[in-house]
Design a protein around this motif. Sequence first.
Motif, mmCIF file in Angstrom:
data_model
loop_
_atom_site.group_PDB
_atom_site.id
_atom_site.type_symbol
_atom_site.label_atom_id
_atom_site.label_comp_id
_atom_site.label_asym_id
_atom_site.label_seq_id
_atom_site.Cartn_x
_atom_site.Cartn_y
_atom_site.Cartn_z
ATOM 1 N N ASN A 88 0.828 -1.199 0.000
ATOM 2 C CA ASN A 88 0.000 0.000 0.000
ATOM 3 C C ASN A 88 0.869 1.258 0.000
ATOM 4 O OD1 ASN A 88 -2.346 1.553 0.084
ATOM 5 N ND2 ASN A 88 -2.311 1.667 2.312
ATOM 6 N N GLY A 89 0.756 2.060 -1.056
ATOM 7 C CA GLY A 89 1.532 3.294 -1.173
ATOM 8 C C GLY A 89 2.907 3.121 -1.784
ATOM 9 N N THR A 90 3.326 1.867 -2.027
ATOM 10 C CA THR A 90 4.636 1.621 -2.630
ATOM 11 C C THR A 90 4.547 1.767 -4.147
ATOM 12 O OG1 THR A 90 5.252 0.081 -0.866
ATOM 13 C CG2 THR A 90 6.491 -0.065 -2.922
ATOM 14 N N VAL A 91 5.498 2.459 -4.728
ATOM 15 C CA VAL A 91 5.521 2.669 -6.180
ATOM 16 C C VAL A 91 6.916 2.379 -6.729
ATOM 17 C CG1 VAL A 91 3.674 4.382 -6.155
ATOM 18 C CG2 VAL A 91 6.043 5.123 -5.915
ATOM 19 N N LEU A 92 6.981 2.232 -8.042
ATOM 20 C CA LEU A 92 8.256 1.984 -8.725
ATOM 21 C C LEU A 92 8.437 3.010 -9.831
ATOM 22 C CD1 LEU A 92 10.724 0.042 -9.207
ATOM 23 C CD2 LEU A 92 9.271 -1.161 -10.859
ATOM 24 N N ILE A 93 9.633 3.627 -9.908
ATOM 25 C CA ILE A 93 9.987 4.493 -11.028
ATOM 26 C C ILE A 93 11.450 4.252 -11.391
ATOM 27 C CG2 ILE A 93 8.332 6.334 -10.577
ATOM 28 C CD1 ILE A 93 10.613 7.922 -9.268
ATOM 29 N N GLY A 94 11.800 4.599 -12.613
ATOM 30 C CA GLY A 94 13.191 4.489 -13.046
ATOM 31 C C GLY A 94 13.368 3.557 -14.220
ATOM 32 N N ALA A 95 14.387 3.847 -15.026
ATOM 33 C CA ALA A 95 14.670 3.063 -16.231
ATOM 34 C C ALA A 95 15.578 1.873 -15.957
ATOM 35 C CB ALA A 95 15.325 3.967 -17.279
ATOM 36 N N SER A 96 15.868 1.603 -14.684
ATOM 37 C CA SER A 96 16.889 0.610 -14.343
ATOM 38 C C SER A 96 16.605 -0.779 -14.911
ATOM 39 C CB SER A 96 17.053 0.521 -12.826
ATOM 40 O OG SER A 96 17.471 1.752 -12.287
ATOM 41 N N ALA A 97 15.329 -1.203 -14.920
ATOM 42 C CA ALA A 97 15.018 -2.530 -15.460
ATOM 43 C C ALA A 97 15.383 -2.617 -16.941
ATOM 44 C CB ALA A 97 13.535 -2.836 -15.257
ATOM 45 N N GLY A 98 15.073 -1.554 -17.696
ATOM 46 C CA GLY A 98 15.462 -1.512 -19.107
ATOM 47 C C GLY A 98 16.959 -1.448 -19.273
ATOM 48 N N VAL A 99 17.637 -0.705 -18.402
ATOM 49 C CA VAL A 99 19.098 -0.595 -18.452
ATOM 50 C C VAL A 99 19.738 -1.950 -18.152
ATOM 51 C CG1 VAL A 99 21.123 0.459 -17.382
ATOM 52 C CG2 VAL A 99 19.101 1.858 -17.866
ATOM 53 N N TYR A 100 19.218 -2.653 -17.151
ATOM 54 C CA TYR A 100 19.741 -3.989 -16.824
ATOM 55 C C TYR A 100 19.566 -4.942 -18.000
ATOM 56 C CZ TYR A 100 21.126 -3.750 -11.903
ATOM 57 O OH TYR A 100 21.805 -3.494 -10.736
ATOM 58 N N ALA A 101 18.434 -4.836 -18.685
ATOM 59 C CA ALA A 101 18.210 -5.684 -19.857
ATOM 60 C C ALA A 101 19.277 -5.436 -20.914
ATOM 61 C CB ALA A 101 16.819 -5.415 -20.437
ATOM 62 N N VAL A 102 19.623 -4.174 -21.112
ATOM 63 C CA VAL A 102 20.635 -3.810 -22.117
ATOM 64 C C VAL A 102 22.023 -4.274 -21.683
ATOM 65 C CG1 VAL A 102 21.767 -1.855 -23.254
ATOM 66 C CG2 VAL A 102 19.286 -1.866 -22.992
ATOM 67 N N VAL A 103 22.366 -4.107 -20.414
ATOM 68 C CA VAL A 103 23.676 -4.523 -19.911
ATOM 69 C C VAL A 103 23.853 -6.034 -20.059
ATOM 70 C CG1 VAL A 103 25.124 -4.747 -17.851
ATOM 71 C CG2 VAL A 103 23.960 -2.588 -18.329
ATOM 72 N N VAL A 104 22.856 -6.797 -19.624
ATOM 73 C CA VAL A 104 22.945 -8.256 -19.704
ATOM 74 C C VAL A 104 22.935 -8.724 -21.158
ATOM 75 C CG1 VAL A 104 21.765 -10.423 -19.124
ATOM 76 C CG2 VAL A 104 21.987 -8.610 -17.401
ATOM 77 N N ALA A 105 22.166 -8.039 -22.006
ATOM 78 C CA ALA A 105 22.163 -8.385 -23.435
ATOM 79 C C ALA A 105 23.554 -8.192 -24.035
ATOM 80 C CB ALA A 105 21.141 -7.529 -24.176
ATOM 81 N N ALA A 106 24.215 -7.089 -23.673
ATOM 82 C CA ALA A 106 25.573 -6.839 -24.176
ATOM 83 C C ALA A 106 26.528 -7.932 -23.704
ATOM 84 C CB ALA A 106 26.056 -5.468 -23.698
ATOM 85 N N GLY A 107 26.405 -8.325 -22.423
ATOM 86 C CA GLY A 107 27.257 -9.380 -21.891
ATOM 87 C C GLY A 107 26.984 -10.733 -22.520
ATOM 88 N N THR A 108 25.745 -10.957 -22.957
ATOM 89 C CA THR A 108 25.386 -12.220 -23.606
ATOM 90 C C THR A 108 25.834 -12.235 -25.066
ATOM 91 O OG1 THR A 108 23.448 -12.334 -22.146
ATOM 92 C CG2 THR A 108 23.479 -13.819 -24.035
ATOM 93 N N LEU A 109 25.715 -11.087 -25.724
ATOM 94 C CA LEU A 109 26.124 -10.985 -27.133
ATOM 95 C C LEU A 109 27.638 -11.102 -27.302
ATOM 96 C CD1 LEU A 109 23.844 -8.038 -28.311
ATOM 97 C CD2 LEU A 109 23.936 -10.283 -29.411
ATOM 98 N N LEU A 110 28.376 -10.348 -26.481
ATOM 99 C CA LEU A 110 29.839 -10.281 -26.614
ATOM 100 C C LEU A 110 30.481 -10.515 -25.246
ATOM 101 C CD1 LEU A 110 29.964 -7.065 -28.839
ATOM 102 C CD2 LEU A 110 30.249 -9.423 -29.633
ATOM 103 N N PRO A 111 30.392 -11.739 -24.732
ATOM 104 C CA PRO A 111 30.843 -11.998 -23.357
ATOM 105 C C PRO A 111 32.307 -11.709 -23.095
ATOM 106 C CG PRO A 111 30.444 -14.046 -24.549
ATOM 107 C CD PRO A 111 29.885 -12.953 -25.391
ATOM 108 N N ASN A 112 33.149 -11.880 -24.106
ATOM 109 C CA ASN A 112 34.592 -11.748 -23.876
ATOM 110 C C ASN A 112 35.182 -10.399 -24.294
ATOM 111 O OD1 ASN A 112 34.881 -14.431 -22.844
ATOM 112 N ND2 ASN A 112 34.661 -15.186 -24.945
ATOM 113 N N VAL A 113 34.333 -9.533 -24.826
ATOM 114 C CA VAL A 113 34.796 -8.176 -25.138
ATOM 115 C C VAL A 113 35.018 -7.431 -23.832
ATOM 116 C CG1 VAL A 113 34.105 -5.960 -26.132
ATOM 117 C CG2 VAL A 113 33.711 -8.068 -27.391
ATOM 118 N N LYS A 114 36.112 -6.688 -23.756
ATOM 119 C CA LYS A 114 36.472 -6.025 -22.498
ATOM 120 C C LYS A 114 36.124 -4.533 -22.537
ATOM 121 C CE LYS A 114 40.170 -9.130 -20.995
ATOM 122 N NZ LYS A 114 39.755 -10.247 -21.838
ATOM 123 N N MET A 115 35.745 -4.026 -21.358
ATOM 124 C CA MET A 115 35.479 -2.605 -21.177
ATOM 125 C C MET A 115 36.400 -2.090 -20.078
ATOM 126 S SD MET A 115 31.855 -0.715 -20.280
ATOM 127 C CE MET A 115 31.190 -0.825 -21.948
#
Length: 305
Positions: free
Chosen positions: A139-166
């Motif tokens: 009750n009264g708890t809400v969620l905001i922020g793009a973090s879930a979408g950002v996490y999807a992009v980060v993990v997708a990058a790690g899955t696509l090119l796991p051995n590329v270094k940053m």
Amino acid sequence: MDFSERIKYEWNKSDNTLMRVIMINVAVYLLLATVIIIAKFGGVPILGDITAKVFFLPADISDLAFRPWTLLTYGFAHSIGDIFHIVFNMLVLFWFGQIVVSEIGSNRFLGLYIWGILAGAVAFLLLFNFVPYFTDLKNGTVLIGASAGVYAVVVAAGTLLPNVKMNLFLLGEVSLKWIAMGYIILSFVSLAGGNAGGNMAHLGGALIGYLFIVQYRKGNDWSKPIVGVTSFFANLFKRKPKMKAYKGGASSYKADDSNRQKQARAKKSTEEQNQIDEILDKISASGYESLTQKEKQILFQASKK
């Protein structure tokens, strides 16, 4: 080219979905900040309530039933009291988004980001409506922020090119797979903290980021329904060309004239594109400030087309 013209130019670039998503997030942040300031200083608290109902995802499903759009809109809103919330999210989205776009394209990036937002919402709602410890807290708890979408992009990058270094500050070169794993572990252990709902949304986004790429490699493009819906709404606002009707039997000279006009337009379009390419090359080599006033004007006119 002034600031507003520059923004227009950036927005109108082709295959520019990543920057458009970032620009929308920033625009919504500024809008929310403006509304909240007006609400506080003007003594109009109802504005704040309206803003919450438009952008904040409620944990209580009975509240969600009256504002289902928040399943998506929450992912473009950020906490006004913590500017680092949006700054960090947008920086990470930009860094890892470029990697994802280069591998799967702008349209699939958009699908990935939206699916991440939706998956984060589902994970958040499951936590507060089906886990006994959290059901009394919804009750009264809400969620905001793009973090879930950002996490999807980060993990997708790690899955696509796991051995590329940053190259990370203080840590040096780290493989993308370990960066993605670090994000997942951090959110998992943080479930014990005060932002369990947010971290559960992160994990939902991370899961969909992995599954999206696994399915992509199998030939299943999960971005198609997302791109189809966004294209439909985008086309609603596009100006349709006027149709001309001709009464029976168009003569041959009209057809020849039409062909000549088409060839002339194609030639002009090619010349204009070559001119734009030369200007962009000049910007790449010497920076925007090296352009003449005429070149800036040409670039501005091109951005409006």
